[in-house]
Design a protein around this motif. Structure first.
Motif, short mmCIF file in Angstrom:
data_model
loop_
_atom_site.label_atom_id
_atom_site.label_comp_id
_atom_site.label_asym_id
_atom_site.label_seq_id
_atom_site.Cartn_x
_atom_site.Cartn_y
_atom_site.Cartn_z
N PRO A 99 50.35 39.34 41.78
CA PRO A 99 50.94 40.58 41.36
C PRO A 99 52.39 40.76 40.96
O PRO A 99 52.72 41.34 39.81
N PHE A 100 53.30 39.84 41.66
CA PHE A 100 54.76 40.11 41.34
C PHE A 100 55.20 38.99 40.52
O PHE A 100 56.40 39.10 39.87
N ALA A 101 54.27 38.16 39.99
CA ALA A 101 54.78 36.96 38.98
C ALA A 101 54.70 37.84 37.68
O ALA A 101 53.86 38.30 37.16
N PRO A 102 55.52 37.55 36.73
CA PRO A 102 55.75 38.18 35.32
C PRO A 102 54.69 37.67 34.31
O PRO A 102 54.33 38.35 33.70
N GLY A 103 53.81 36.61 34.43
CA GLY A 103 52.91 36.15 33.69
C GLY A 103 51.67 36.89 33.91
O GLY A 103 50.66 36.61 33.49
N THR A 104 51.60 37.51 35.03
CA THR A 104 50.23 38.06 35.53
C THR A 104 49.50 39.09 34.67
O THR A 104 50.37 40.29 34.61
N ASP A 105 48.42 39.06 34.30
CA ASP A 105 47.79 40.07 33.66
C ASP A 105 46.76 40.86 34.66
O ASP A 105 46.67 42.20 34.45
N LEU A 106 46.17 40.15 35.38
CA LEU A 106 45.06 40.75 36.27
C LEU A 106 45.43 40.24 37.58
O LEU A 106 45.41 39.25 38.08
N GLY A 107 45.32 41.36 38.56
CA GLY A 107 45.57 41.21 39.97
C GLY A 107 44.15 41.28 40.85
O GLY A 107 43.19 41.30 40.38
N PRO A 108 44.21 41.14 42.01
CA PRO A 108 42.75 41.25 42.79
C PRO A 108 42.23 42.50 42.83
O PRO A 108 42.90 43.45 42.38
N LEU A 109 41.03 42.56 43.34
CA LEU A 109 40.45 43.93 43.56
C LEU A 109 41.01 44.29 44.89
O LEU A 109 41.97 43.47 45.75
N ILE A 110 40.85 45.44 45.45
CA ILE A 110 41.58 46.11 46.45
C ILE A 110 41.28 45.37 47.92
O ILE A 110 42.09 45.48 48.67
N SER A 111 40.16 44.89 47.93
CA SER A 111 39.77 44.12 49.32
C SER A 111 38.66 43.06 48.96
O SER A 111 38.17 42.91 48.03
N HIS A 112 38.54 42.02 50.17
CA HIS A 112 37.53 41.09 49.75
C HIS A 112 36.09 41.82 49.86
O HIS A 112 35.16 41.35 49.27
N ALA A 113 36.06 42.76 50.63
CA ALA A 113 34.74 43.51 50.73
C ALA A 113 34.59 44.12 49.19
O ALA A 113 33.25 44.00 48.78
N GLN A 114 35.64 44.64 48.56
CA GLN A 114 35.30 45.19 47.12
C GLN A 114 34.88 43.96 46.32
O GLN A 114 33.88 44.11 45.30
N ARG A 115 35.58 42.85 46.46
CA ARG A 115 35.24 41.84 45.57
C ARG A 115 33.94 41.22 45.63
O ARG A 115 32.97 41.02 44.89
#
Length: 511
Positions: free
Chosen positions: A332-348
């Motif tokens: 999420p902190f990388a300039p080229g990122t469009d999409l980060g993770p879901l809130i948790s592994h459980a939500q994933r």
């Protein structure tokens, strides 16, 4: 004791502001007294970044008592005084914008560009809006409606508000709960999600730095079952506002009605995205990908059901899948990122479960898996497009809350509108057409609290946000929200100075 976790200073520059605990009561941080601890986890890495003591019922009682003690002074402040305080608050938020953006991205996993360009500036703007709203108490004009009396309306604060905010937009949801309440002269106790308390606590600290009186804003960070239910059921809380799932909203309503509280519920959604055959296909494809993937799909207004008129259907599926495949997952902190993770592994895993079950009756066009490599330790899931599902299938009817878009064809305009309305939810929708008549019909006939035309997702402080049907009732943002946090009182003055009124004869005596 507080544990600062493993986040670097660059990722979490405000870490030292939480050293005293994760409860904010009467203007200061304290530790929770539940006897249990909880960790804020960076969903991009799985690392614990902050560990704190959860709130118990005693902490809720203390926060409500602080809010109740602050209420008379804050309620009696003039609208101009409250407005000035909120303008100062907006200025402090703007000064601390980068701290807010980094804390939000750290605890939620959302790309820093989204936090910087959407969550934080939206919150600053919302604060400035309610600074202005505080001066505008509206009501019916005073007049002699009975002939013998002058009547007018007062808008008065309700009292202590107890609100519960979700984990998907913790900063914005804190603002949506707190700002209209305090602008109207109420005081508040907010319970953020225990997964994402950081920006709510920073928000309260910024209010204190701006000079808002102690006790006007209080934060209790605990579980819904313990702290949340105690707050909603507290006899000194006059109103409850809740944002979250429809299932939990039903429980909130059950608890709140026991003490006859005013209630505001912003609940689940399953937003339709209706593309008519005269739509600009490029605009619809770009809008669908953006509307479906914002905040990794963890948005109750996200585009989740695309209904595309049959002449455009195949091209829409092909081009949407191709665009989804260009979306860049990453840190999420990388300039080229469009999409980060879901809130948790459980939500994933929950999102993955919906997709895996859908394989039995539908086609996964693209996505449908968690990435490997460097991203495997995070709660990532690839952007997913599903076609060929039936209207009554789980993937179409249930709120998934992940980066998943389902596409279905329709033939006639009547069918498209009918399918758009065919879920229990009614929070938001969009329609895509080059015809003003088709678009206008969609705004009338789609049963949702917001209908966009040729766009999907943008919100503004001046306009209300809230749903129909199982998506709840009541509004966030706008003057409509502000008014919900006031009591309307009718005041009626006799103008005759006559001791024996003519209407008294209906009770005693004759004319």
């Amino acid at each position: 004791m507080h544990n600062p976790g493993t986040a670097s200073q660059e990722r979490f520059p405000a870490a030292d502001r939480f050293a005293e605990g994760a409860q904010f009561i009467a203007g200061r941080l304290t530790k929770g007294t539940s006897g249990r601890r909880h960790a804020v986890v960076d969903p991009a890495t799985g690392d614990e970044v902050y560990t704190y003591d959860l709130a118990g019922t005693d902490d809720v009682d203390a926060a409500v008592a602080a809010a109740r003690a602050a209420f008379p002074g804050w309620a009696s402040a003039t609208p101009g005084e409250r407005s000035d305080a909120l303008h100062r608050f907006a200025a402090v938020l703007a000064e601390r914008a980068e701290d807010f953006a980094r804390a939000e991205s750290l605890q939620c996993g959302k790309p820093l560009k989204l936090s910087r360009e959407f969550d934080v500036p939206g919150t600053v703007d919302n604060t400035a809006f309610f600074a202005g709203a505080a001066r505008h108490l509206q009501g019916q004009s005073a007049g002699e409606y009975s002939g013998d009396h002058t009547s007018y309306v007062r808008r008065e604060p309700i009292g202590v508000v107890g609100s519960i905010a979700p984990w998907n937009y913790p900063l914005q949801m804190a603002a949506w709960k707190v700002l209209p309440a305090i602008a109207a002269g109420n005081t508040i106790v907010l319970k953020p999600a225990e997964l994402t308390p950081l920006t709510s606590l920073l928000f309260a600290q910024a209010a204190t730095a701006a000079g808002l009186p102690d006790g006007v804003i209080n934060i209790v960070t605990g579980t819904g079952r313990e702290a949340g239910e105690h707050l909603v059921g507290h006899p000194d809380v006059a109103m409850t506002s809740f944002t979250g799932s429809t299932g939990v909203g039903k429980r909130v309503a059950e608890v709140a009605t026991a003490t006859v509280k005013r209630l505001h519920l912003e609940l689940g959604g399953k937003a339709p995205f209706v593309v008519f055959d005269d739509a600009d296909l490029d605009a619809a494809v770009n809008g669908a990908v953006a509307g479906a993937l914002i905040n990794t799909g963890q948005d109750c207004t996200a585009a989740t059901r695309a209904y595309v008129q049959r002449p455009l259907y195949e091209a829409f599926v092909e081009r949407t899948a191709a665009l989804m495949e260009t979306v860049r997952l990453g840190d999420p902190f990388a300039p080229g990122t469009d999409l980060g993770p879901l809130i948790s592994h459980a939500q994933r895993d929950r999102v993955a479960g919906f997709v895996e079950r859908a394989r039995a009756y539908a086609r996964v066009v693209t996505g449908g898996e968690a990435p490997g490599g460097d991203l495997a330790k995070g709660a990532y899931y690839r952007p997913t497009l599903i076609a060929g599902a039936a209207q009554d299938s789980e993937i179409v009817q249930s709120e998934i809350f992940g980066p998943v878009l389902v596409v279905l064809p329709f033939d006639t305009d009547d069918e498209g509108i009918r399918l758009a309305n065919d879920t229990p939810y009614g929070l938001a929708a969009s329609a895509w057409s080059g015809s003003v008549y088709r678009a206008n019909r969609a705004t009338r006939d789609i049963k949702a609290g917001c209908v966009w035309i040729n766009d999907h997702i943008p919100i503004i402080s001046e306009m209300p946000h809230g749903g129909y049907k199982a998506s709840g009732f009541g509004k966030d943002m706008s003057m409509y929200s502000f008014e919900e946090y006031t009591q309307v009182k009718h005041v009626m003055f006799d103008n005759t100075a006559v001791a024996r009124k003519d209407w008294h004869r209906t009770i005693f005596g004759d004319r």
